[in-house]
Design a protein around this motif. Structure first.
Motif, PDB file in Angstrom:
ATOM      1  N   ILE A 196     -27.247  33.740  95.559  1.00  0.00           N
ATOM      2  CA  ILE A 196     -27.133  33.766  94.105  1.00  0.00           C
ATOM      3  C   ILE A 196     -28.445  34.214  93.475  1.00  0.00           C
ATOM      4  N   ALA A 197     -29.557  33.736  93.978  1.00  0.00           N
ATOM      5  CA  ALA A 197     -30.858  34.159  93.460  1.00  0.00           C
ATOM      6  C   ALA A 197     -31.033  35.664  93.611  1.00  0.00           C
ATOM      7  N   GLU A 198     -30.663  36.182  94.767  1.00  0.00           N
ATOM      8  CA  GLU A 198     -30.772  37.626  95.001  1.00  0.00           C
ATOM      9  C   GLU A 198     -29.860  38.405  94.056  1.00  0.00           C
ATOM     10  N   LEU A 199     -28.624  37.950  93.893  1.00  0.00           N
ATOM     11  CA  LEU A 199     -27.681  38.634  93.003  1.00  0.00           C
ATOM     12  C   LEU A 199     -28.173  38.656  91.561  1.00  0.00           C
ATOM     13  N   ARG A 200     -28.837  37.597  91.143  1.00  0.00           N
ATOM     14  CA  ARG A 200     -29.301  37.477  89.765  1.00  0.00           C
ATOM     15  C   ARG A 200     -30.711  38.022  89.556  1.00  0.00           C
ATOM     16  N   GLY A 201     -31.393  38.374  90.660  1.00  0.00           N
ATOM     17  CA  GLY A 201     -32.761  38.872  90.547  1.00  0.00           C
ATOM     18  C   GLY A 201     -33.725  37.796  90.075  1.00  0.00           C
ATOM     19  N   VAL A 223     -21.026  36.012  89.196  1.00  0.00           N
ATOM     20  CA  VAL A 223     -22.189  35.146  89.419  1.00  0.00           C
ATOM     21  C   VAL A 223     -23.474  35.835  88.967  1.00  0.00           C
ATOM     22  N   ALA A 224     -23.570  37.143  89.185  1.00  0.00           N
ATOM     23  CA  ALA A 224     -24.778  37.882  88.815  1.00  0.00           C
ATOM     24  C   ALA A 224     -24.984  37.941  87.311  1.00  0.00           C
ATOM     25  N   THR A 225     -23.903  37.864  86.546  1.00  0.00           N
ATOM     26  CA  THR A 225     -24.003  38.084  85.105  1.00  0.00           C
ATOM     27  C   THR A 225     -23.619  36.876  84.249  1.00  0.00           C
ATOM     28  N   MET A 226     -23.162  35.808  84.857  1.00  0.00           N
ATOM     29  CA  MET A 226     -22.671  34.664  84.085  1.00  0.00           C
ATOM     30  C   MET A 226     -23.812  33.904  83.424  1.00  0.00           C
ATOM     31  N   PRO A 227     -23.504  33.140  82.389  1.00  0.00           N
ATOM     32  CA  PRO A 227     -24.544  32.292  81.789  1.00  0.00           C
ATOM     33  C   PRO A 227     -25.021  31.253  82.805  1.00  0.00           C
ATOM     34  N   ILE A 228     -26.311  31.199  83.010  1.00  0.00           N
ATOM     35  CA  ILE A 228     -26.873  30.269  84.001  1.00  0.00           C
ATOM     36  C   ILE A 228     -26.510  28.827  83.647  1.00  0.00           C
ATOM     37  N   GLU A 229     -26.298  28.545  82.384  1.00  0.00           N
ATOM     38  CA  GLU A 229     -25.964  27.189  81.934  1.00  0.00           C
ATOM     39  C   GLU A 229     -24.596  26.727  82.415  1.00  0.00           C
TER      40      GLU A 229
END
Length: 114
Positions: free
Chosen positions: A88-93, A49-55
């Motif tokens: 998810i927001a936290e994981l993705r920064g 989830v942290a690295t996947m394409p947001i799309e």
């Protein structure tokens, strides 16, 4: 799915490997991510989830099943999607607002809303 081709959709409550996720993205699928991502021990899922394409990201709760870490043992409710969003927001920064906007756009596109 590869043999048929041209499919699109969402893989509900994704919990697979990075390699599986990458194959699904290549085929045009989205990953539905819910309560399990809120558990710290779900390291593989959290990394994806942290690295996947947001799309390719969609939020889900799977209510009444799969409550998040803060609601363990309770009935899951749709309002708990905020917990999923914040993790998810936290994981993705990224900000929760940015994730909410992107995943709303993804759902609208995939399900042909508007």
């Amino acid at each position: 799915m590869r043999r048929i081709g041209g499919l699109r959709g969402v893989v509900h409550s994704f919990s697979g490997s990075l390699q599986q996720a990458e194959r699904l993205w290549e085929m045009g699928f989205h990953l539905g991510i819910g309560g399990p991502v809120t558990y710290e021990r779900a390291q593989r899922l959290r990394h994806i989830v942290a690295t996947m394409p947001i799309e390719r990201l969609l939020l889900e709760t799977d209510a009444p099943d799969q409550p998040g870490a803060c609601h363990r043992g309770e009935r899951n409710e749709p309002s708990n999607i905020v917990e999923v969003l914040n993790v998810i927001a936290e994981l993705r920064g990224e900000s929760p607002e940015a994730i909410a906007a992107a995943t709303t756009r993804n759902a609208r596109t995939l399900f042909r809303f508007d």
